[in-house]
Write an enzyme that holds these catalytic residues in place. Structure first.
Site, PDB file in Angstrom:
ATOM      1  N   GLN A  98      -4.211 -47.815  25.137  1.00  0.00           N
ATOM      2  CA  GLN A  98      -3.797 -46.902  26.209  1.00  0.00           C
ATOM      3  C   GLN A  98      -3.490 -45.512  25.654  1.00  0.00           C
ATOM      4  O   GLN A  98      -2.610 -45.338  24.808  1.00  0.00           O
ATOM      5  CB  GLN A  98      -2.583 -47.433  26.972  1.00  0.00           C
ATOM      6  CG  GLN A  98      -2.468 -46.702  28.316  1.00  0.00           C
ATOM      7  CD  GLN A  98      -1.145 -46.877  29.019  1.00  0.00           C
ATOM      8  OE1 GLN A  98      -0.095 -46.784  28.400  1.00  0.00           O
ATOM      9  NE2 GLN A  98      -1.184 -47.127  30.314  1.00  0.00           N
ATOM     10  N   TYR A 179       3.943 -39.393  33.695  1.00  0.00           N
ATOM     11  CA  TYR A 179       3.581 -38.691  32.465  1.00  0.00           C
ATOM     12  C   TYR A 179       2.554 -37.590  32.766  1.00  0.00           C
ATOM     13  O   TYR A 179       2.278 -37.310  33.932  1.00  0.00           O
ATOM     14  CB  TYR A 179       3.134 -39.701  31.401  1.00  0.00           C
ATOM     15  CG  TYR A 179       4.281 -40.657  31.102  1.00  0.00           C
ATOM     16  CD1 TYR A 179       5.428 -40.191  30.442  1.00  0.00           C
ATOM     17  CD2 TYR A 179       4.269 -41.969  31.550  1.00  0.00           C
ATOM     18  CE1 TYR A 179       6.521 -41.031  30.227  1.00  0.00           C
ATOM     19  CE2 TYR A 179       5.362 -42.820  31.339  1.00  0.00           C
ATOM     20  CZ  TYR A 179       6.478 -42.341  30.675  1.00  0.00           C
ATOM     21  OH  TYR A 179       7.558 -43.156  30.473  1.00  0.00           O
ATOM     22  N   ARG A 226      -5.237 -45.823  34.657  1.00  0.00           N
ATOM     23  CA  ARG A 226      -4.055 -46.420  35.291  1.00  0.00           C
ATOM     24  C   ARG A 226      -3.313 -45.376  36.123  1.00  0.00           C
ATOM     25  O   ARG A 226      -2.995 -44.297  35.622  1.00  0.00           O
ATOM     26  CB  ARG A 226      -3.113 -46.974  34.223  1.00  0.00           C
ATOM     27  CG  ARG A 226      -2.011 -47.841  34.804  1.00  0.00           C
ATOM     28  CD  ARG A 226      -1.161 -48.468  33.711  1.00  0.00           C
ATOM     29  NE  ARG A 226      -0.643 -49.763  34.127  1.00  0.00           N
ATOM     30  CZ  ARG A 226       0.619 -50.155  33.936  1.00  0.00           C
ATOM     31  NH1 ARG A 226       1.476 -49.363  33.357  1.00  0.00           N
ATOM     32  NH2 ARG A 226       1.018 -51.351  34.340  1.00  0.00           N
ATOM     33  N   ARG A 318       6.262 -58.081  31.805  1.00  0.00           N
ATOM     34  CA  ARG A 318       7.388 -58.852  31.235  1.00  0.00           C
ATOM     35  C   ARG A 318       7.031 -60.310  30.994  1.00  0.00           C
ATOM     36  O   ARG A 318       7.463 -60.895  29.991  1.00  0.00           O
ATOM     37  CB  ARG A 318       8.586 -58.772  32.165  1.00  0.00           C
ATOM     38  CG  ARG A 318       9.157 -57.384  32.161  1.00  0.00           C
ATOM     39  CD  ARG A 318      10.204 -57.183  33.244  1.00  0.00           C
ATOM     40  NE  ARG A 318      10.587 -55.791  33.206  1.00  0.00           N
ATOM     41  CZ  ARG A 318      11.820 -55.335  33.372  1.00  0.00           C
ATOM     42  NH1 ARG A 318      12.797 -56.166  33.626  1.00  0.00           N
ATOM     43  NH2 ARG A 318      12.062 -54.052  33.288  1.00  0.00           N
TER      44      ARG A 318
HETATM   45  C1  8OZ Z   1       9.266 -47.822  29.454  1.00  0.00           C
HETATM   46  C2  8OZ Z   1       9.914 -47.040  28.521  1.00  0.00           C
HETATM   47  C3  8OZ Z   1       9.238 -45.971  27.977  1.00  0.00           C
HETATM   48  C4  8OZ Z   1       7.953 -45.662  28.369  1.00  0.00           C
HETATM   49  C5  8OZ Z   1       5.487 -46.273  31.135  1.00  0.00           C
HETATM   50  C6  8OZ Z   1       5.018 -45.761  28.831  1.00  0.00           C
HETATM   51  O1  8OZ Z   1       6.321 -46.478  32.005  1.00  0.00           O
HETATM   52  C7  8OZ Z   1       5.919 -46.150  29.723  1.00  0.00           C
HETATM   53  C8  8OZ Z   1       7.313 -46.454  29.310  1.00  0.00           C
HETATM   54  C9  8OZ Z   1       7.982 -47.536  29.854  1.00  0.00           C
HETATM   55  O2  8OZ Z   1       4.304 -46.130  31.401  1.00  0.00           O
END
Ligand code: 8OZ
Length: 359
Positions: A98, A179, A226, A318
């Site tokens: 990813q 992000y 995604r 999880r």
């Molecule tokens: C949990 C903690 C830090 C980053 C995401 C890459 O939510 C994460 C992430 C998840 O996509």
């Protein structure tokens, strides 16, 4: 309709089943973003997944937002990933990397020369990250310039080529969870007045240009994207998710990509709302490739999603973290190990490679 345990074709790959391992941030890499020596064991223990998607992995030093996440921009990182991939392949698994850039979800202390994070617009998130001293509010970002956007896109290409060199079966572009790419997509974080901001067709541009960079290194079917259209994690919002994401999906269709991976429910939310699922069902009707769903699925719900045609595969987070042999357990309706949240992030083998398979 197929069931959860039937194989599925992804480009030239035949995936053994439709139980995918969702990307899971585990923050066990070293200070240089090199994955830990336990990672090969962790991932190969989970090789019975139809497809493993690795933890989010930064494409560049500026793409980092948390302590101890791995990267794919240095030789040492590529070398470590190569061993992980070999180990998964030896165990018969398939694994996509990813590709991640956090954008504004970062802290200056994590970035080269302690600079500010970059984002589409200079809007600070009401969100936390983890730095050397513990939890911290994310830093105020600066808006990317036109040349900053070009450099960042070039980082996607280099990272995608590095993933190929490491031997991965493909890559997933992280455009979800607040992000960088998601910050361009949604109205709450994108106030640009250039061709990357404004109407949905403009906000989608950064994503499609990132896809085009990745296509320089990979066959279209070896690329997944995604998204998380209704997830508000990391202080995200959008005036019209249906508009934004139907335009995104329509544009992405033009590239013939392998799959679309839709997060229908945030990590800590109580459950998917009717609206989340209705939007996902609508996007499914638009999308031309494989459709992968994630968030709140157990065995029976996953089976129903496949049999009803809602999805082609289900990604488990999880449950896969705590059950290395998850596909077998779901198929047998066997009891599941409970995930331990105190070992999700950081630490060593405990809560990482220590969960037992069925005997
Ligand atoms: C949990 C903690 C830090 C980053 C995401 C890459 O939510 C994460 C992430 C998840 O996509």
């Amino acid at each position: 309709m197929p069931n959860l345990f039937e194989s599925v074709q992804l480009g030239s790959l035949v995936l053994a089943n439709r139980v995918f391992m969702a990307p899971l941030t585990r923050t066990r890499a070293d200070a240089d973003g090199v994955p830990s020596e336990f990672a090969a064991t962790y991932y190969s223990q989970r090789a019975s997944a139809g497809l493993i998607v690795t933890e989010a992995t930064q494409i560049s030093p500026m793409g980092k937002g948390y302590l101890n996440t791995p990267g794919i921009h240095s030789h040492e990182q590529v070398r470590a990933w190569k061993q992980i991939v070999e180990s998964v392949h030896k165990s018969g698994g398939r694994i996509f990397l990813q590709l991640w850039h956090v954008g504004r979800i970062s802290h200056s202390s994590l970035l080269p020369n302690n600079v500010q994070p970059v984002a589409p617009s200079a809007i600070r998130a009401n969100a936390h990250t983890h730095i050397a001293t513990g939890a911290a509010q994310v830093s105020e970002p600066v808006a990317l310039t036109a040349s900053g956007i070009k450099e960042t896109l070039a980082d996607y290409q280099r990272a995608a080529a590095n993933a190929k060199e490491a031997g991965f079966d493909g890559v997933e572009i992280h455009a979800a969870n607040g992000y960088l790419i998601d910050q361009f997509l949604r109205t709450g974080t994108n106030q640009r007045t250039d061709k990357y901001g404004g109407v949905a067709a403009n906000r989608v541009r950064f994503l499609t240009e990132a896809v085009e960079q990745v296509l320089e290194a990979w066959d279209s079917k070896q690329i997944g994207v995604r998204i998380s259209p209704t997830v508000d994690f990391n202080d995200m919002s959008d005036d019209n998710p249906r508009d934004t994401f139907s335009v995104a999906v329509a544009r992405l269709n033009g590239y013939g990509l392998g799959y679309l991976h839709v997060v229908e429910q945030a990590q800590d939310s109580k459950g998917s709302s009717e609206e989340d699922l209705a939007l996902s069902a609508y996007l499914r009707t638009l999308w031309k490739g494989l459709y992968v769903v994630n968030g709140g699925y157990d065995g029976p719900k996953g089976e129903k999603a496949i049999r009803s045609g809602h999805a082609d595969a289900v990604a488990y987070g999880r449950a896969f973290l705590a059950n290395p042999d998850l596909p077998r357990r779901l198929q047998l309706s066997a009891a599941l190990n409970e995930p331990d949240p105190t070992t999700f992030y950081g630490g060593d083998a405990a809560g990482y490679t220590s969960y037992p398979a069925l005997s």
